[in-house]
Write a protein that holds these residues in place. Structure first.
Motif, PDB file in Angstrom:
ATOM      1  N   PRO A 122       0.956  -1.286   0.055  1.00  0.00           N
ATOM      2  CA  PRO A 122       0.108   0.059   0.004  1.00  0.00           C
ATOM      3  C   PRO A 122       0.942   1.331  -0.058  1.00  0.00           C
ATOM      4  O   PRO A 122       0.434   2.308  -0.456  1.00  0.00           O
ATOM      5  N   GLN A 123       2.095   1.285   0.381  1.00  0.00           N
ATOM      6  CA  GLN A 123       2.816   2.352   0.562  1.00  0.00           C
ATOM      7  C   GLN A 123       3.694   2.549  -0.691  1.00  0.00           C
ATOM      8  O   GLN A 123       4.298   3.666  -1.066  1.00  0.00           O
ATOM      9  N   TRP A 124       3.499   1.783  -2.021  1.00  0.00           N
ATOM     10  CA  TRP A 124       4.017   2.111  -3.092  1.00  0.00           C
ATOM     11  C   TRP A 124       3.510   3.040  -3.850  1.00  0.00           C
ATOM     12  O   TRP A 124       2.338   3.301  -3.969  1.00  0.00           O
ATOM     13  N   ALA A 125       4.289   4.118  -3.970  1.00  0.00           N
ATOM     14  CA  ALA A 125       3.772   5.338  -4.735  1.00  0.00           C
ATOM     15  C   ALA A 125       3.854   5.336  -6.375  1.00  0.00           C
ATOM     16  O   ALA A 125       3.238   6.011  -7.054  1.00  0.00           O
ATOM     17  N   GLY A 126       4.452   4.409  -6.719  1.00  0.00           N
ATOM     18  CA  GLY A 126       4.665   4.221  -8.314  1.00  0.00           C
ATOM     19  C   GLY A 126       5.523   5.426  -8.780  1.00  0.00           C
ATOM     20  O   GLY A 126       6.573   5.862  -8.379  1.00  0.00           O
ATOM     21  N   SER A 127       5.241   5.705 -10.211  1.00  0.00           N
ATOM     22  CA  SER A 127       5.778   6.506 -10.893  1.00  0.00           C
ATOM     23  C   SER A 127       5.251   7.990 -11.031  1.00  0.00           C
ATOM     24  O   SER A 127       4.500   8.268 -11.732  1.00  0.00           O
ATOM     25  N   LEU A 128       5.497   8.603  -9.852  1.00  0.00           N
ATOM     26  CA  LEU A 128       5.079   9.935  -9.842  1.00  0.00           C
ATOM     27  C   LEU A 128       5.698  10.949 -10.555  1.00  0.00           C
ATOM     28  O   LEU A 128       7.066  10.822 -10.730  1.00  0.00           O
ATOM     29  N   SER A 129       5.177  11.995 -11.170  1.00  0.00           N
ATOM     30  CA  SER A 129       5.928  13.075 -11.684  1.00  0.00           C
ATOM     31  C   SER A 129       6.653  13.587 -10.775  1.00  0.00           C
ATOM     32  O   SER A 129       6.723  13.809  -9.479  1.00  0.00           O
ATOM     33  N   LEU A 130       7.694  14.351 -11.671  1.00  0.00           N
ATOM     34  CA  LEU A 130       8.829  15.209 -10.595  1.00  0.00           C
ATOM     35  C   LEU A 130       8.054  16.254  -9.785  1.00  0.00           C
ATOM     36  O   LEU A 130       8.422  16.312  -8.584  1.00  0.00           O
ATOM     37  N   GLU A 131       6.895  16.759 -10.297  1.00  0.00           N
ATOM     38  CA  GLU A 131       6.425  18.052  -9.657  1.00  0.00           C
ATOM     39  C   GLU A 131       5.568  17.225  -8.291  1.00  0.00           C
ATOM     40  O   GLU A 131       5.534  17.722  -7.010  1.00  0.00           O
ATOM     41  N   ALA A 132       4.992  15.992  -8.608  1.00  0.00           N
ATOM     42  CA  ALA A 132       4.253  15.311  -7.457  1.00  0.00           C
ATOM     43  C   ALA A 132       5.304  15.048  -6.376  1.00  0.00           C
ATOM     44  O   ALA A 132       4.854  14.934  -5.146  1.00  0.00           O
ATOM     45  N   GLN A 133       6.490  14.307  -6.827  1.00  0.00           N
ATOM     46  CA  GLN A 133       7.567  13.865  -5.787  1.00  0.00           C
ATOM     47  C   GLN A 133       7.765  15.315  -4.947  1.00  0.00           C
ATOM     48  O   GLN A 133       7.852  15.025  -4.005  1.00  0.00           O
ATOM     49  N   ALA A 134       8.068  16.282  -5.687  1.00  0.00           N
ATOM     50  CA  ALA A 134       8.697  17.484  -4.886  1.00  0.00           C
ATOM     51  C   ALA A 134       7.806  18.031  -4.109  1.00  0.00           C
ATOM     52  O   ALA A 134       8.224  18.354  -3.124  1.00  0.00           O
ATOM     53  N   ARG A 135       6.378  17.871  -4.486  1.00  0.00           N
ATOM     54  CA  ARG A 135       5.451  18.517  -3.466  1.00  0.00           C
ATOM     55  C   ARG A 135       5.427  17.713  -2.160  1.00  0.00           C
ATOM     56  O   ARG A 135       5.164  18.178  -1.148  1.00  0.00           O
ATOM     57  N   LEU A 136       5.511  16.343  -2.338  1.00  0.00           N
ATOM     58  CA  LEU A 136       5.589  15.453  -1.136  1.00  0.00           C
ATOM     59  C   LEU A 136       6.594  15.781  -0.367  1.00  0.00           C
ATOM     60  O   LEU A 136       6.551  15.688   0.749  1.00  0.00           O
ATOM     61  N   ILE A 137       7.837  15.774  -0.912  1.00  0.00           N
ATOM     62  CA  ILE A 137       9.072  16.058  -0.234  1.00  0.00           C
ATOM     63  C   ILE A 137       9.164  17.357   0.436  1.00  0.00           C
ATOM     64  O   ILE A 137       9.653  17.458   1.439  1.00  0.00           O
ATOM     65  N   ALA A 138       8.775  18.223  -0.305  1.00  0.00           N
ATOM     66  CA  ALA A 138       8.964  19.740   0.448  1.00  0.00           C
ATOM     67  C   ALA A 138       8.578  19.998   1.507  1.00  0.00           C
ATOM     68  O   ALA A 138       9.039  20.696   2.350  1.00  0.00           O
ATOM     69  N   GLY A 139       7.208  19.420   2.132  1.00  0.00           N
ATOM     70  CA  GLY A 139       6.460  19.627   3.395  1.00  0.00           C
ATOM     71  C   GLY A 139       6.714  18.572   4.096  1.00  0.00           C
ATOM     72  O   GLY A 139       5.881  18.697   5.276  1.00  0.00           O
ATOM     73  N   ALA A 140       6.950  17.328   3.803  1.00  0.00           N
ATOM     74  CA  ALA A 140       6.765  16.065   4.685  1.00  0.00           C
ATOM     75  C   ALA A 140       7.879  16.194   5.893  1.00  0.00           C
ATOM     76  O   ALA A 140       9.193  16.513   5.686  1.00  0.00           O
ATOM     77  N   SER A 141       7.548  15.600   6.833  1.00  0.00           N
ATOM     78  CA  SER A 141       8.523  15.491   8.108  1.00  0.00           C
ATOM     79  C   SER A 141       7.974  14.301   8.983  1.00  0.00           C
ATOM     80  O   SER A 141       6.913  14.093   8.999  1.00  0.00           O
ATOM     81  N   GLY A 142       9.083  13.438   9.407  1.00  0.00           N
ATOM     82  CA  GLY A 142       8.486  12.397  10.316  1.00  0.00           C
ATOM     83  C   GLY A 142       9.650  11.905  11.412  1.00  0.00           C
ATOM     84  O   GLY A 142      10.323  13.033  11.741  1.00  0.00           O
ATOM     85  N   LEU A 143       9.593  11.050  11.923  1.00  0.00           N
ATOM     86  CA  LEU A 143      10.478  10.501  12.906  1.00  0.00           C
ATOM     87  C   LEU A 143      12.033  10.841  12.787  1.00  0.00           C
ATOM     88  O   LEU A 143      12.750  11.192  13.773  1.00  0.00           O
ATOM     89  N   SER A 144      12.449  10.604  11.600  1.00  0.00           N
ATOM     90  CA  SER A 144      13.878  10.956  11.181  1.00  0.00           C
ATOM     91  C   SER A 144      14.028  12.323  10.537  1.00  0.00           C
ATOM     92  O   SER A 144      15.135  12.532  10.254  1.00  0.00           O
ATOM     93  N   GLY A 145      13.027  13.089  10.847  1.00  0.00           N
ATOM     94  CA  GLY A 145      13.269  14.498  10.163  1.00  0.00           C
ATOM     95  C   GLY A 145      12.554  14.916   8.883  1.00  0.00           C
ATOM     96  O   GLY A 145      11.788  14.177   8.463  1.00  0.00           O
ATOM     97  N   LEU A 146      13.115  15.986   8.484  1.00  0.00           N
ATOM     98  CA  LEU A 146      12.490  16.622   6.983  1.00  0.00           C
ATOM     99  C   LEU A 146      12.844  15.770   6.053  1.00  0.00           C
ATOM    100  O   LEU A 146      13.901  15.290   5.913  1.00  0.00           O
ATOM    101  N   ASN A 147      11.744  15.405   5.082  1.00  0.00           N
ATOM    102  CA  ASN A 147      12.081  14.790   3.807  1.00  0.00           C
ATOM    103  C   ASN A 147      13.173  15.311   2.964  1.00  0.00           C
ATOM    104  O   ASN A 147      13.869  14.489   2.468  1.00  0.00           O
ATOM    105  N   ILE A 148      13.112  16.580   2.835  1.00  0.00           N
ATOM    106  CA  ILE A 148      13.990  17.108   2.107  1.00  0.00           C
ATOM    107  C   ILE A 148      15.165  17.057   2.369  1.00  0.00           C
ATOM    108  O   ILE A 148      16.122  17.063   1.805  1.00  0.00           O
ATOM    109  N   VAL A 149      15.673  16.888   3.879  1.00  0.00           N
ATOM    110  CA  VAL A 149      17.077  16.689   4.396  1.00  0.00           C
ATOM    111  C   VAL A 149      17.404  15.317   3.651  1.00  0.00           C
ATOM    112  O   VAL A 149      18.632  15.143   3.257  1.00  0.00           O
TER     113      VAL A 149
END
Length: 190
Positions: A122-149
């Motif tokens: 269920p966590q398979w994202a597949g082949s997302l566009s560069l824009e979709a990947q960038a949007r997800l990565i830009a604002g996400a953060s979790g237990l290990s820190g910021l996704n952009i890091v």
């Protein structure tokens, strides 16, 4: 001595295993895996995101080739290393343990343990566009820190290893732009 080395095993890393393996190894060599490519293709809802705001983490998806690192692990350490890797790489079972053949830097081939993206998970994202990947990565953060890091570390470590992954570099540029638009301070993430 040859028989002892033939019982040794290899591990292929294409992301953080390249710079932070976390296990003892006898030899480290540049390696190329054909038929797979490095991609942000797995939703992260713990380490680099949350269920409400998922991030993305790396996986190996079909197509192309990927430059990484192969580690030779001695036979006596193999059970411990394999257990460690299973715990590290499969906490949510988004990866499938597989044996692949890589080409080492001097041209010889070696069978390696690696972890492929499970396209049925269920966590398979597949082949997302560069824009979709960038949007997800830009604002996400979790237990290990910021996704952009995570993305910045990847690009920096690949460069340090002499690997130019233009798709990852383009993704970093776009995610950084979007992070600025969202008010994330890129300089504080490093």
């Amino acid at each position: 001595m040859r028989s002892a080395m033939s019982a040794d095993r290899w591990v292929f890393g294409y992301g953080s295993l390249m710079w932070r393996p976390g296990f003892d190894w006898a030899e480290r060599r540049p390696a190329i895996l054909q038929g797979r490519r490095r991609a942000f293709c797995i939703y992260s809802v713990h380490h680099r995101g949350t269920p409400e705001r998922p991030g993305l983490v790396l996986g190996l998806t079909p197509g192309g080739s990927v430059r990484g690192v192969a580690y030779r692990v001695t036979a006596d350490l193999w059970p411990e290393v394999q257990a460690y890797l299973r715990e590290r790489e499969q906490p949510t079972e988004t990866y499938v343990e597989a044996e692949v053949t890589v080409r080492l830097d001097a041209g010889e081939r070696a069978p390696c343990l690696t972890f492929l993206s499970d396209r049925r998970h269920p966590q398979w994202a597949g082949s997302l566009s560069l824009e979709a990947q960038a949007r997800l990565i830009a604002g996400a953060s979790g237990l290990s820190g910021l996704n952009i890091v995570y993305l910045r570390d990847l690009v920096a470590h690949l460069r340090d290893a002499g690997i130019r992954d233009r798709s990852m570099e383009r993704l970093l540029v776009r995610a950084t732009e979007l992070g600025r638009e969202e008010g994330m301070e890129p300089g504080s993430c490093v």
